[in-house]
Write an enzyme that holds these catalytic residues in place. Structure first.
Site, PDB file in Angstrom:
ATOM      1  N   HIS A   1       8.078   8.296  14.993  1.00 17.23           N
ATOM      2  CA  HIS A   1       6.992   7.417  14.525  1.00 17.23           C
ATOM      3  C   HIS A   1       5.691   8.215  14.338  1.00 17.23           C
ATOM      4  O   HIS A   1       4.652   7.863  14.914  1.00 17.23           O
ATOM      5  CB  HIS A   1       6.783   6.244  15.491  1.00 17.23           C
ATOM      6  CG  HIS A   1       6.127   5.056  14.837  1.00 17.23           C
ATOM      7  ND1 HIS A   1       6.389   3.768  15.178  1.00 17.23           N
ATOM      8  CD2 HIS A   1       5.204   4.983  13.840  1.00 17.23           C
ATOM      9  CE1 HIS A   1       5.663   2.948  14.440  1.00 17.23           C
ATOM     10  NE2 HIS A   1       4.933   3.672  13.611  1.00 17.23           N
TER      11      HIS A   1
ATOM     12  N   ASP B   1       9.556  -6.897  -4.718  1.00 16.33           N
ATOM     13  CA  ASP B   1       8.500  -7.443  -3.854  1.00 16.33           C
ATOM     14  C   ASP B   1       8.159  -8.839  -4.369  1.00 16.33           C
ATOM     15  O   ASP B   1       7.403  -9.002  -5.330  1.00 16.33           O
ATOM     16  CB  ASP B   1       7.260  -6.536  -3.890  1.00 16.33           C
ATOM     17  CG  ASP B   1       6.225  -6.953  -2.838  1.00 16.33           C
ATOM     18  OD1 ASP B   1       6.111  -8.171  -2.559  1.00 16.33           O
ATOM     19  OD2 ASP B   1       5.537  -6.068  -2.304  1.00 16.33           O
TER      20      ASP B   1
ATOM     21  N   GLU C   1      12.256   2.058  19.973  1.00 16.83           N
ATOM     22  CA  GLU C   1      11.580   3.353  20.114  1.00 16.83           C
ATOM     23  C   GLU C   1      10.675   3.441  21.331  1.00 16.83           C
ATOM     24  O   GLU C   1      10.425   4.538  21.828  1.00 16.83           O
ATOM     25  CB  GLU C   1      10.807   3.697  18.832  1.00 16.83           C
ATOM     26  CG  GLU C   1       9.702   2.713  18.510  1.00 16.83           C
ATOM     27  CD  GLU C   1       9.014   3.052  17.177  1.00 16.83           C
ATOM     28  OE1 GLU C   1       9.719   3.325  16.192  1.00 16.83           O
ATOM     29  OE2 GLU C   1       7.770   3.045  17.154  1.00 16.83           O
TER      30      GLU C   1
ATOM     31  N   ARG D   1       0.828  -1.206   0.000  1.00 14.95           N
ATOM     32  CA  ARG D   1       0.000   0.000   0.000  1.00 14.95           C
ATOM     33  C   ARG D   1       0.869   1.266   0.000  1.00 14.95           C
ATOM     34  O   ARG D   1       0.672   2.154  -0.826  1.00 14.95           O
ATOM     35  CB  ARG D   1      -0.874  -0.020   1.264  1.00 14.95           C
ATOM     36  CG  ARG D   1      -1.620   1.250   1.522  1.00 14.95           C
ATOM     37  CD  ARG D   1      -2.408   1.138   2.806  1.00 14.95           C
ATOM     38  NE  ARG D   1      -1.575   1.095   3.986  1.00 14.95           N
ATOM     39  CZ  ARG D   1      -1.335   2.135   4.780  1.00 14.95           C
ATOM     40  NH1 ARG D   1      -1.849   3.310   4.509  1.00 14.95           N
ATOM     41  NH2 ARG D   1      -0.583   2.004   5.856  1.00 14.95           N
ATOM     42  N   ILE D   2       1.837   1.330   0.918  1.00 12.95           N
ATOM     43  CA  ILE D   2       2.630   2.556   1.028  1.00 12.95           C
ATOM     44  C   ILE D   2       3.682   2.600  -0.084  1.00 12.95           C
ATOM     45  O   ILE D   2       3.870   3.631  -0.731  1.00 12.95           O
ATOM     46  CB  ILE D   2       3.272   2.651   2.431  1.00 12.95           C
ATOM     47  CG1 ILE D   2       2.156   2.763   3.476  1.00 12.95           C
ATOM     48  CG2 ILE D   2       4.210   3.852   2.520  1.00 12.95           C
ATOM     49  CD1 ILE D   2       2.612   2.633   4.915  1.00 12.95           C
TER      50      ILE D   2
ATOM     51  N   ALA E   1       9.060   2.032   7.877  1.00 17.26           N
ATOM     52  CA  ALA E   1       8.346   0.764   8.090  1.00 17.26           C
ATOM     53  C   ALA E   1       8.402   0.374   9.570  1.00 17.26           C
ATOM     54  O   ALA E   1       7.519   0.760  10.348  1.00 17.26           O
ATOM     55  CB  ALA E   1       8.922  -0.314   7.185  1.00 17.26           C
TER      56      ALA E   1
ATOM     57  N   GLY F   1       4.560   8.871  11.166  1.00 14.20           N
ATOM     58  CA  GLY F   1       4.143   8.672   9.769  1.00 14.20           C
ATOM     59  C   GLY F   1       2.634   8.665   9.583  1.00 14.20           C
ATOM     60  O   GLY F   1       2.096   9.318   8.694  1.00 14.20           O
TER      61      GLY F   1
ATOM     62  N   ASP G   1      11.676   7.099  10.565  1.00 11.80           N
ATOM     63  CA  ASP G   1      10.514   7.437  11.394  1.00 11.80           C
ATOM     64  C   ASP G   1      10.334   6.398  12.496  1.00 11.80           C
ATOM     65  O   ASP G   1       9.450   6.523  13.332  1.00 11.80           O
ATOM     66  CB  ASP G   1       9.248   7.498  10.527  1.00 11.80           C
ATOM     67  CG  ASP G   1       8.036   8.011  11.306  1.00 11.80           C
ATOM     68  OD1 ASP G   1       8.189   9.011  12.042  1.00 11.80           O
ATOM     69  OD2 ASP G   1       6.949   7.427  11.186  1.00 11.80           O
TER      70      ASP G   1
HETATM   71  P1  NAD Z   1       1.580  -3.785   2.937  1.00 14.46           P
HETATM   72  O1  NAD Z   1       1.347  -5.080   3.602  1.00 14.46           O
HETATM   73  O2  NAD Z   1       0.491  -3.146   2.142  1.00 14.46           O
HETATM   74  O3  NAD Z   1       2.858  -3.874   1.987  1.00 14.46           O
HETATM   75  C1  NAD Z   1       4.033  -4.547   2.350  1.00 14.46           C
HETATM   76  C2  NAD Z   1       4.607  -5.165   1.081  1.00 14.46           C
HETATM   77  O4  NAD Z   1       5.885  -5.717   1.404  1.00 14.46           O
HETATM   78  C3  NAD Z   1       3.746  -6.295   0.529  1.00 14.46           C
HETATM   79  O5  NAD Z   1       3.430  -6.056  -0.842  1.00 14.46           O
HETATM   80  C4  NAD Z   1       4.639  -7.540   0.682  1.00 14.46           C
HETATM   81  O6  NAD Z   1       4.481  -8.468  -0.382  1.00 14.46           O
HETATM   82  C5  NAD Z   1       6.015  -6.927   0.664  1.00 14.46           C
HETATM   83  N1  NAD Z   1       7.066  -7.749   1.295  1.00 14.46           N
HETATM   84  C6  NAD Z   1       6.959  -8.587   2.346  1.00 14.46           C
HETATM   85  N2  NAD Z   1       8.166  -9.143   2.627  1.00 14.46           N
HETATM   86  C7  NAD Z   1       9.031  -8.638   1.711  1.00 14.46           C
HETATM   87  C8  NAD Z   1      10.413  -8.838   1.472  1.00 14.46           C
HETATM   88  N3  NAD Z   1      11.153  -9.654   2.234  1.00 14.46           N
HETATM   89  N4  NAD Z   1      11.003  -8.151   0.463  1.00 14.46           N
HETATM   90  C9  NAD Z   1      10.265  -7.310  -0.321  1.00 14.46           C
HETATM   91  N5  NAD Z   1       8.949  -7.121  -0.156  1.00 14.46           N
HETATM   92  C10 NAD Z   1       8.341  -7.757   0.859  1.00 14.46           C
HETATM   93  O7  NAD Z   1       2.068  -2.789   4.125  1.00 14.46           O
HETATM   94  P2  NAD Z   1       1.984  -1.196   4.143  1.00 14.46           P
HETATM   95  O8  NAD Z   1       0.660  -0.804   4.688  1.00 14.46           O
HETATM   96  O9  NAD Z   1       2.450  -0.657   2.843  1.00 14.46           O
HETATM   97  O10 NAD Z   1       3.054  -0.874   5.288  1.00 14.46           O
HETATM   98  C11 NAD Z   1       4.435  -0.939   5.020  1.00 14.46           C
HETATM   99  C12 NAD Z   1       5.217  -0.752   6.318  1.00 14.46           C
HETATM  100  O11 NAD Z   1       4.916   0.537   6.886  1.00 14.46           O
HETATM  101  C13 NAD Z   1       4.891  -1.780   7.410  1.00 14.46           C
HETATM  102  O12 NAD Z   1       6.099  -2.142   8.057  1.00 14.46           O
HETATM  103  C14 NAD Z   1       4.022  -1.005   8.391  1.00 14.46           C
HETATM  104  O13 NAD Z   1       4.133  -1.509   9.702  1.00 14.46           O
HETATM  105  C15 NAD Z   1       4.658   0.375   8.281  1.00 14.46           C
HETATM  106  N6  NAD Z   1       3.817   1.493   8.702  1.00 14.46           N
HETATM  107  C16 NAD Z   1       4.416   2.515   9.375  1.00 14.46           C
HETATM  108  C17 NAD Z   1       3.663   3.621   9.747  1.00 14.46           C
HETATM  109  C18 NAD Z   1       4.319   4.773  10.459  1.00 14.46           C
HETATM  110  O14 NAD Z   1       3.634   5.491  11.159  1.00 14.46           O
HETATM  111  N7  NAD Z   1       5.596   5.007  10.257  1.00 14.46           N
HETATM  112  C19 NAD Z   1       2.290   3.670   9.472  1.00 14.46           C
HETATM  113  C20 NAD Z   1       1.712   2.607   8.748  1.00 14.46           C
HETATM  114  C21 NAD Z   1       2.491   1.514   8.378  1.00 14.46           C
END
Ligand code: NAD
Length: 315
Positions: free
Chosen positions: A287, A175, A263, A155-156, A233, A289, A258
């Protein structure tokens, strides 16, 4: 009467609160861990953000608990096995793909960090606050024309790919779990291929057993000299000692984070925070984000409705 404890109610959306109040008696924190353990004996639903580690000790203090509600996708702050063993449901944003696509906060913050890093915005502003007007000290770098690598195109990551293209960057991603693939993003077959090619690397993988320390010393060495790294992440996907070495040796040009490994306990004592105090090429935010009024209200309302369906016996 269902007792709902919302442990981090600060700035909680009024609309979400109204839904919760229809569902039962709502109690509010904020609570220290000791106070949390004391407050759980008659609680049916626990609403958390990221301040507390919800582990077996917390669950054992909550014999009536039916559900933990967390408006997050990352669930490393909850011991999922311990919850399952006690029959406690964990309601979260994990897998709510369609809804999550509408939430931009973390992607926008990732981009803010990258721009702040390449244009030295925190340091330039600090110098203006100190009474200076120095146009020579803060020369930065363009993003246009640079190679952006995205680790984890979910998603992100996909939003970051779009921003990168709008900024005129050459965008690639790795990915291995993704079947479909967006136009305009080069697909790399291995992580090593992505790293070798990324002048800017942005990390968007979930934290799980296979992504802890996904980026260690060997991986950071594969980035081109002078590369920039952005991680919004989870801290644990990055070996922080290796990151510090790569910054100190000059192999990495800079980083923006972030999230930190520790943390929740002692981020201020992190060697990375010490490095950031003395150098301009490491930015750290606490954190934040996902922390916008709009995105948090939307997720809180979504989770309150999900809790309503759960309590009414739905999925
Ligand atoms: P998501 O599940 O939509 O996307 C993650 C992607 O990573 C998936 O497409 C998956 O196939 C891929 N993936 C998994 N293992 C992998 C690997 N070893 N190598 C390459 N790709 C791999 O998640 P998202 O919603 O996009 O979130 C991404 C990250 O951001 C997560 O770690 C989440 O915890 C973090 N996050 C942080 C904040 C913040 O406030 N900083 C807020 C929301 C999410």
């Amino acid at each position: 009467m269902t007792v709902i404890l919302n442990v981090e109610p600060k700035n909680y959306s009024a609309a979400a609160r109204a839904i919760l109040e229809d569902l039962g008696e709502v109690r509010e924190g904020p609570l220290t861990r000791a106070a949390l353990l004391d407050a759980l004996s008659d609680v049916d639903v626990l609403i958390v953000r990221l301040a507390h580690q919800i582990d077996a000790e917390v669950l054992d203090a909550a014999p009536r608990l039916r559900a933990i509600v967390s408006a997050t996708t990352g669930l490393d702050h909850i011991d999922l096995q311990a919850a399952e063993a006690r029959g406690v449901a964990v309601l979260s944003l994990r897998g709510e793909t369609e809804f999550l696509r509408s939430i931009p906060a973390t992607a926008e913050h990732t981009w803010a960090l990258l721009l702040a890093l390449v244009r030295h915005i925190p340091q330039a502003f600090a110098s203006v606050l100190a009474g200076e007007w120095d146009r020579d000290r803060f020369k930065g770098h363009d993003l246009a024309g640079k190679r952006l690598g995205i680790l984890g195109l979910g998603r992100i990551g996909e939003k970051i790919a779009r921003y990168g293209r709008v900024f005129g960057m050459q965008v690639a991603a790795y990915d291995p779990y993704r079947a479909d693939w967006p136009d305009g993003v080069a697909r790399r077959a291995t992580m090593a291929d992505l790293l070798a090619d990324s002048e800017v690397l942005s990390v968007h993988v979930p934290l799980n057993a296979s992504t802890v320390r996904l980026l260690g010393a060997d991986e950071l060495r594969q980035l081109p000299r002078g590369a920039l790294l952005v991680n919004t992440a989870r801290g644990q996907v990055l070996d922080e000692a290796a990151l510090l070495d790569a910054l100190e040796s000059g192999h990495l040009g800079g980083a923006a984070l972030d999230v930190l490994w520790n943390e929740r306990s002692g981020a201020a004592e992190s060697p990375l925070a010490a490095y950031a105090r003395a150098h301009d090429n490491l930015l750290i935010t606490p954190h934040i984000g996902g922390a916008t009024y709009e995105s948090m209200a939307a997720t809180e309302i979504f989770m309150a409705r999900k809790l309503r369906r759960f309590l009414q016996g739905g999925s």
